[in-house]
Write a protein that holds these residues in place. Structure first.
Motif, PDB file in Angstrom:
ATOM      1  N   PRO A   4       0.777  -1.260  -0.033  1.00 42.18           N
ATOM      2  CA  PRO A   4      -0.100  -0.230  -0.120  1.00 42.18           C
ATOM      3  C   PRO A   4       1.061   1.098   0.192  1.00 42.18           C
ATOM      4  N   SER A   5       0.428   2.368  -0.461  1.00 40.73           N
ATOM      5  CA  SER A   5       1.206   3.532  -0.363  1.00 40.73           C
ATOM      6  C   SER A   5       1.244   4.194   0.986  1.00 40.73           C
ATOM      7  N   ASP A   8      -1.823   5.004   2.892  1.00 34.91           N
ATOM      8  CA  ASP A   8      -2.480   3.991   3.526  1.00 34.91           C
ATOM      9  C   ASP A   8      -1.898   3.479   4.724  1.00 34.91           C
ATOM     10  N   GLU A  10      -0.723   5.324   7.168  1.00 40.04           N
ATOM     11  CA  GLU A  10      -0.610   6.418   8.333  1.00 40.04           C
ATOM     12  C   GLU A  10      -1.382   5.888   9.466  1.00 40.04           C
ATOM     13  N   ARG A  16      -6.988   0.737  15.453  1.00 37.30           N
ATOM     14  CA  ARG A  16      -7.401  -0.209  14.548  1.00 37.30           C
ATOM     15  C   ARG A  16      -8.588  -1.012  15.193  1.00 37.30           C
ATOM     16  N   ASP A  24      -3.226  -5.547   9.213  1.00 37.52           N
ATOM     17  CA  ASP A  24      -1.785  -5.005   9.528  1.00 37.52           C
ATOM     18  C   ASP A  24      -1.021  -6.075   9.741  1.00 37.52           C
TER      19      ASP A  24
END
Length: 387
Positions: A4-5, A8, A10, A16, A24
């Motif tokens: 992911p970039s 994504d 951050e 979460r 993750d």
């Protein structure tokens, strides 16, 4: 592998969810899987990947901190300083130190160890000019800027080792001033070894009688000590301080280094009792306690004889690589008894596949302990297929 970039990844305002945490973990698992896959084709970087420290995973549930001097117990008792002292003693002996005359600690890598050595020299001689060859590690000019020292680059011989004649000439450009000289024991580019004895002669001929000689042996210290033809590199050869890497020849999942110096020089930088009850004579103060445990465990497993066998494996594999690359028409070159081989660089795709550093049309192959003849053969097959 596609990840992911950065956006994504951050860390947000809220924690979460369980579903997010599972995602993750899958992402982290992919990072680990990619690292394990790449380990089989990593031939270009001077780092050893032949280790397995998973039995020490319990340390990841602790905060251990070797704050301050390894010689002093601090008020924070969760540390590995006894292991650190054993690691330092091993490397001090390898570097030819007389027992009881050397101070050392486990740093976070070769650059910190170099900072420590040059810092000692600057404190001894505040007017000193810092000298190093054009092939010295990139950290050296950065250290000159950090410590606000005048910096003079020294030319090299055809084998990439420091040229004593050039050092003598550069010193004469600064008459009356002291010198801190960084001698490189195993240059990153070619594995060249600066001649410590030649450096001392050049300083004497230039009229420099106030000097501090630091040996940056991060890459080449074990090779110089345990290779087929031992080289002058340690305290017995005139070094005042030495940097050695922990993650190169030994191997570790985290970067580490060993900073060594004559014990009588360290008193100039020691701050008594400031590190939660311990003296501080290190650069970083709070220090990693995991790295000493990893290094101690691996050195106990190998012993000095096992480390020497590992060094010989690296040297013999480099000799084999040079032969195979010559047969492939890749014009290899290397310094005898080193483990760095230069050759005509292939296409970018192959450099990426085999993690080969390259510049000026030449690729760098480092035969570290995890590199075997089968890896050299596979690389050469790719070179021949993609000529």
């Amino acid at each position: 592998m596609h990840f992911p970039s950065d956006g994504d990844l951050e860390i947000g305002e809220e924690g979460r969810t369980q579903e997010g945490l599972r995602f993750d973990q899958q992402l982290l698992d992919r990072f680990m899987a990619e690292g394990l896959r790449a380990r089989g084709t990593a031939l270009g970087f001077p780092v050893n990947l032949d280790f397995d420290h998973r039995s020490l995973a319990g340390f990841l549930g602790l905060h251990a901190n070797n704050v301050g001097s390894p010689q002093d117990e601090s008020q924070y008792h969760l540390n590995t300083k006894p292991l650190e002292r054993a690691v330092v003693a091993f490397f001090a002996d390898l570097a030819g130190a007389v027992p009881g005359t050397t101070f050392g600690y486990v740093s976070n890598g070769g650059t910190e160890s170099n900072i420590f050595g040059v810092y000692l020299g600057r404190e001894r001689y505040p007017d000193a000019v810092l000298y190093a060859s054009t092939q010295a590690h990139y950290s050296v000019p950065k250290i000159a800027r950090l410590l606000r020292m005048d910096y003079a680059q020294v030319g090299v011989l055809p084998d990439a080792a420091m040229n004593p004649d050039s050092l003598r000439a550069r010193c004469r450009e600064h008459p009356g001033r002291a010198a801190v000289v960084v001698a490189t024991i195993g240059t990153t580019g070619q594995g060249a070894v600066d001649d410590l004895i030649g450096v001392r002669v050049a300083l004497h001929q230039a009229g420099v009688d106030r000097y501090h000689l630091h040996a940056d042996a991060a890459f080449g210290g074990p090779l110089a000590a345990l290779g087929p033809r031992p080289r002058a590199w340690g305290f017995a050869d005139g070094a005042d301080s030495i940097a050695i890497s922990g993650h190169k020849m030994i191997g570790s999942p985290v970067p580490s280094g060993i900073a060594l110096a004559r014990a009588d020089l360290v008193a100039d930088v020691r701050e008594p009792g400031v590190a939660v009850g311990a003296d501080d004579d290190t650069i970083s103060g709070s220090r990693d306690a995991l790295a000493p445990a990893l290094l101690w465990r691996e050195l106990r497993r190998l012993g000095r004889r096992g480390l020497a066998d590992r060094v010989m494996h690296c040297v013999r594999t480099a000799e084999y690589a040079a032969e195979r690359l010559r047969a492939c028409g890749r014009n290899p070159s290397y310094v005898p008894d080193s483990n760095t081989v230069l050759f005509d660089a292939p296409c970018q795709e192959l450099c990426d596949r085999w993690a080969l550093l390259h510049d000026g049309g030449r690729a760098h192959l480092n035969t570290m302990p995890h590199v075997e003849r089968k890896h050299i053969d596979a690389l050469c097959r790719d070179l021949e297929a993609n000529w």
